[in-house]
Design a protein around this motif. Structure first.
Motif, PDB file in Angstrom:
ATOM      1  N   GLU A  34       0.818  -1.212   0.000  1.00  0.00           N
ATOM      2  CA  GLU A  34       0.000   0.000   0.000  1.00  0.00           C
ATOM      3  C   GLU A  34       0.851   1.260   0.000  1.00  0.00           C
ATOM      4  O   GLU A  34       0.566   2.227  -0.707  1.00  0.00           O
ATOM      5  CB  GLU A  34      -0.952  -0.003   1.195  1.00  0.00           C
ATOM      6  N   ARG A  35       1.913   1.244   0.786  1.00  0.00           N
ATOM      7  CA  ARG A  35       2.765   2.437   0.869  1.00  0.00           C
ATOM      8  C   ARG A  35       3.524   2.651  -0.452  1.00  0.00           C
ATOM      9  O   ARG A  35       3.698   3.790  -0.904  1.00  0.00           O
ATOM     10  CB  ARG A  35       3.751   2.313   2.030  1.00  0.00           C
ATOM     11  N   SER A  78       2.484   1.802  -3.351  1.00  0.00           N
ATOM     12  CA  SER A  78       1.501   2.335  -4.305  1.00  0.00           C
ATOM     13  C   SER A  78       1.276   3.819  -4.066  1.00  0.00           C
ATOM     14  O   SER A  78       1.262   4.620  -5.008  1.00  0.00           O
ATOM     15  CB  SER A  78       0.162   1.594  -4.163  1.00  0.00           C
ATOM     16  N   GLU A  79       1.106   4.169  -2.797  1.00  0.00           N
ATOM     17  CA  GLU A  79       0.871   5.575  -2.484  1.00  0.00           C
ATOM     18  C   GLU A  79       2.049   6.433  -2.950  1.00  0.00           C
ATOM     19  O   GLU A  79       1.877   7.479  -3.574  1.00  0.00           O
ATOM     20  CB  GLU A  79       0.671   5.748  -0.974  1.00  0.00           C
ATOM     21  N   LEU A  91       0.679   8.762  -5.728  1.00  0.00           N
ATOM     22  CA  LEU A  91       0.077   9.994  -5.210  1.00  0.00           C
ATOM     23  C   LEU A  91       1.044  11.030  -4.649  1.00  0.00           C
ATOM     24  O   LEU A  91       0.668  12.193  -4.487  1.00  0.00           O
ATOM     25  CB  LEU A  91      -0.931   9.629  -4.099  1.00  0.00           C
ATOM     26  N   ARG A  92       2.259  10.622  -4.311  1.00  0.00           N
ATOM     27  CA  ARG A  92       3.125  11.578  -3.609  1.00  0.00           C
ATOM     28  C   ARG A  92       3.684  12.650  -4.555  1.00  0.00           C
ATOM     29  O   ARG A  92       4.303  12.324  -5.563  1.00  0.00           O
ATOM     30  CB  ARG A  92       4.300  10.866  -2.926  1.00  0.00           C
ATOM     31  N   SER A 120       6.652   9.742  -9.555  1.00  0.00           N
ATOM     32  CA  SER A 120       5.271   9.348  -9.245  1.00  0.00           C
ATOM     33  C   SER A 120       4.344   9.814 -10.360  1.00  0.00           C
ATOM     34  O   SER A 120       4.649  10.765 -11.081  1.00  0.00           O
ATOM     35  CB  SER A 120       4.829   9.965  -7.909  1.00  0.00           C
ATOM     36  N   ASP A 160      -7.118   9.410  -3.268  1.00  0.00           N
ATOM     37  CA  ASP A 160      -6.597   8.872  -2.017  1.00  0.00           C
ATOM     38  C   ASP A 160      -6.408   7.365  -2.139  1.00  0.00           C
ATOM     39  O   ASP A 160      -6.938   6.715  -3.045  1.00  0.00           O
ATOM     40  CB  ASP A 160      -7.443   9.280  -0.813  1.00  0.00           C
ATOM     41  N   LEU A 161      -5.638   6.880  -1.218  1.00  0.00           N
ATOM     42  CA  LEU A 161      -5.213   5.497  -1.295  1.00  0.00           C
ATOM     43  C   LEU A 161      -6.391   4.544  -1.167  1.00  0.00           C
ATOM     44  O   LEU A 161      -6.439   3.509  -1.847  1.00  0.00           O
ATOM     45  CB  LEU A 161      -4.170   5.228  -0.194  1.00  0.00           C
TER      46      LEU A 161
END
Lengths: 309, 478
Positions: free
Chosen positions: A221-222, A224-225, A229-230, A236, A274-275
């Protein structure tokens, strides 16, 4: 700016970026293939074929998936349009066509890359060294980007160069992230998973970023984020879309309404994404949708700017 | 190896006098050369080659795999022309180009030259380069050849002769500029001690000339290239960049509502002046070769309406043809009422029976050329030919005498070059570039071409010829 010139600049940087991303991906696959896993190492070496969608064309020319053959296929194989050799040759041809529009230092970085590549090809990948070759490609890409960033005036030529970079990079990051879905056999053991996530982060140069931003162990999950998204991670999807959204409206003239709209919509989806939404949608489904959108944007840029009739 | 020594020369050498002394114009350079060593110059030559490759100053060779480009051999010893010699050359070249532009205007308008009988009508209207579509078209400043290359040589006595005029798409000027840049990079100290006239402003003069050739203020100028596989592509890209204009291919341009436009990322943009590096026949597939992909459909009709300027104009080839060459001194007298400053190489036109008799009697001494030939094809070099070759050529000449001209075999002057063993003389020529806009002018210098092998008279780059920097030395500098 001439549409043909814009197209050559766009493809010049796009192919250079593709060469770099291919080298990054192979570097990781190469390293992983050297690590004795509980599972079949063939999966690791199949990954680049799956990511780039070239499994079928590889299999048409090869009986077996072997590390050395896959490496050759992606690096110095003249017959593979996705090989680094092919990318850098095309980049050089595009640069040659627009050498009057790029600075002497940019041209020299592209041209000497090509001249050195021809020498490396004489030696072969084994003669030169696989890891050394991947480092060389990355360094040449850094050099070209540095020459571009450091010497190019900020005009439309610069913008089309950057457009090519970020379209290619967005596409590449999404594909690399999707590979987990593509090759993952049922959840491996913890060690294998760690190596794979670690490798994936390294392949996009984001391992340090992960360590800097998150204190928790590397997990799906991290990662992917981080890569979707970052805003502070340069590879990214969000960063790429932000750059595209800044570049398109800066191009002189009033062309490209649809390109600008598509880019803005996609940027907003990431900026305000959002995630949880990604997890609910499913990572693979989310990335498939993203790839469709980025390719639609690339097609529209081509129609609106690069092939104007 | 240690210090360098000068070779013995025979015939006219630009630097060295018979007996080993050095001409005045070379004294400053020679003082410097005495302080150099062989290995040092060898290193400089390697540096130059590396630099040319890195920058990509190359030319494409037709028929070879794309991406393979050759360097034109560069020689690091300059060819020096004293200011007084240059002034004469400059005036002579300007005079010649002015007369040729007036000639082109005349043949495409009133044809006074034909009516007075100075040039036979069939020499003009029977010429494949004559363009009927140019008849009665009025060009700004009456300029047809905006960019002309006048090839000159010195013979064994040191006399200047014009070998030929180039009024179509003369090339090589980029090497003139790059050779100078290279020399200043390799040997900056040479330029500190002697005042070598600058040539680097050629692109801005060229741009001025092109802008002047248009009808209105601030015209949009483009350079039209056949594309990246053309042998002179480097030069096209170089000049476009130096002038800050777009480098376009045929597919980038289109004709609409009587004007020419280019396709840009911001939509169509009008084009007023086209510096074209494409031959007449390929410019417009609707008017000329329908199979050509290089040109712009409809371009000719826009041109005829005066809504776009071509530089050079169409149909200039009739002025630099070998069949017109013998008349140029007469053209100068007719149009300018002046005596020619630069001499022609004596030429026998074999269409004239008396000349033909003379030529047939002296074949082993002469050079025979096809009237419309170029690049050394269909040529007989008498002193170098075998008896059988001469006899075979004799039959061809007798069958179609009007197809040939003959000239004496000139011994081109030599200039020292740097070779593995040291310094050796090689034959050279010179192409200055004449610009014709509101006035006619040229930068002080040109492209000196060198036959790289001993004794050879062939300076063409396609045949392995090289180039060297050309210095016009300001007065009092030697």
């Amino acid at each position: 700016m001439l549409s043909r010139t814009a197209a050559d600049l766009y493809w010049l940087s796009r192919y250079f970026e593709r060469a770099e991303n291919t080298a990054r991906m192979l570097d990781v696959a190469w390293n992983l293939s050297l690590i004795p896993f509980a599972v079949d190492a063939r999966e690791e070496i199949t990954a680049p074929l799956v990511i780039t969608g070239s499994l079928a064309s590889y299999q048409a020319a090869h009986d077996d998936i072997r590390v050395d053959e896959v490496m050759h296929f992606f690096t110095l194989d003249d017959g593979n349009p996705g090989s680094i050799f092919h990318c850098l040759r095309t980049a050089r041809e595009s640069a040659h066509a627009v050498r009057g529009k790029i600075t002497a230092e940019m041209w020299e970085s592209v041209n000497s890359t090509w001249l050195e590549l021809r020498e490396i090809r004489e030696l072969g990948l084994e003669g030169y060294g696989a890891s050394e070759f991947f480092d060389w490609v990355k360094n040449r890409s850094h050099l070209f980007r540095g020459a571009t960033y450091g010497t190019s005036i900020r005009n439309d030529a610069f913008r089309f160069l950057r457009l090519g970079t970020f379209i290619e990079r967005a596409d590449s990051t999404a594909r690399i992230l999707d590979v987990k879905h593509q090759i993952d056999s049922a959840a491996g053991d913890g060690a294998v998973d760690f190596y794979r996530w670690h490798a994936l982060l390294r392949s996009v140069g984001a391992y340090e970023a992960y360590r800097e931003i998150y204190s928790e162990p590397i997990n799906a999950e991290r990662v992917s984020e981080l890569l979707i998204l970052r805003p502070e991670v340069p590879r990214s999807l969000r960063s790429c879309m932000q750059m595209l959204c800044e570049l398109l409206p800066a191009i002189e003239g009033h062309a490209g309404q649809q390109s600008k709209r598509l880019a803005a919509v996609q940027f907003a989806r990431l900026q305000y994404g959002d995630l949880d939404h990604i997890v609910d949608t499913g990572l693979h489904e989310y990335l498939t949708d993203f790839l469709r959108r980025i390719n639609e944007l690339a097609d529209t840029i081509r129609e609106e700017y690069l092939e104007v009739v | 190896m240690g210090p360098l020594s000068l070779p013995d020369v025979s015939g006219y050498d630009e630097m060295i006098l018979p007996g080993g002394k050095v001409r005045d114009a070379y004294k400053g350079y020679h003082r410097w050369l005495l302080g150099q060593v062989h290995d040092g110059l060898l290193r400089k030559r390697k540096e130059a080659e590396l630099q040319f490759h890195r920058v990509g100053i190359t030319f494409n060779v037709y028929g070879e795999e794309s991406g393979i480009e050759r360097l034109i051999p560069f020689d690091a010893l300059p060819r020096v022309i004293p200011a007084a010699d240059w002034r004469r050359l400059e005036q002579g070249a300007i005079q010649r180009v002015r007369a040729l532009n007036l000639f082109l205007h005349d043949i495409y308008h009133d044809q006074a030259i034909v009516r007075t009988g100075l040039v036979p009508a069939e020499q003009i209207f029977g010429n494949a380069q004559y363009q009927p579509c140019m008849q009665d078209l009025d060009l700004p400043n009456r300029v047809y050849s905006h960019i002309s290359g006048v090839d000159v040589i010195r013979d064994g006595e040191g006399t200047w002769y014009v070998l030929e005029d180039n009024l179509r798409t003369p090339s090589g000027v980029s090497y003139m500029i790059e050779n100078r840049r290279m020399m200043m990079r390799l040997f900056p100290e040479l330029f500190a001690h002697q005042s070598v006239a600058p040539v680097e402003h050629y692109p801005s003069l060229l741009l001025e000339t092109l802008q002047e050739s248009g009808n209105g203020p601030n015209p949009t100028v483009v350079l039209l290239t056949p594309g990246r596989f053309n042998s002179a592509y480097f030069e096209h890209a170089f000049l476009a960049q130096q002038m800050g204009i777009e480098l376009v291919e045929g597919a980038d341009l289109f004709v609409k509502d009587g004007f020419v436009f280019m396709r840009t990322t911001a939509g169509p943009q009008r084009v007023d002046v086209i510096y074209r590096r494409i031959d007449d026949d390929y410019l417009d597939p609707l008017a000329f070769r329908p199979d050509s992909m290089l040109g712009v459909p409809g371009l000719l009709s826009v041109y005829r309406d005066g809504n776009v300027i071509l530089a050079n104009a169409m149909g200039t080839g009739v002025g630099d043809d070998k069949s017109i060459y013998p008349y140029v001194p007469d053209l100068i007298r007719f149009y300018l009422d002046e005596e020619p400053i630069l001499a022609n190489v004596p030429t026998w036109q074999c269409r004239d029976p008396k000349a033909l008799d003379h030529v047939l009697a002296h074949l082993p001494e002469l050079v025979i050329k096809e009237v419309h030939g170029a690049g050394g094809y269909g040529m007989l070099v008498g002193p170098a030919a075998s008896r059988a070759e001469i006899e075979a050529f004799r039959e061809r000449l007798k069958a179609r005498p009007a197809n040939y001209i003959a000239q004496p075999t000139l011994s081109l002057s030599t200039c020292p070059i740097f070779v593995e063993e040291g310094i050796a003389p090689r034959h050279i020529d010179l192409r200055p570039f004449v610009l014709s806009g509101k006035e006619t002018r040229l930068v002080p210098g040109g492209l000196t071409r060198v036959a790289m092998s001993a004794g050879s008279l062939v300076v063409n780059s396609s045949q392995g010829g090289g180039t060297k920097d050309t210095w016009v030395l300001e007065d009092g500098s030697c």
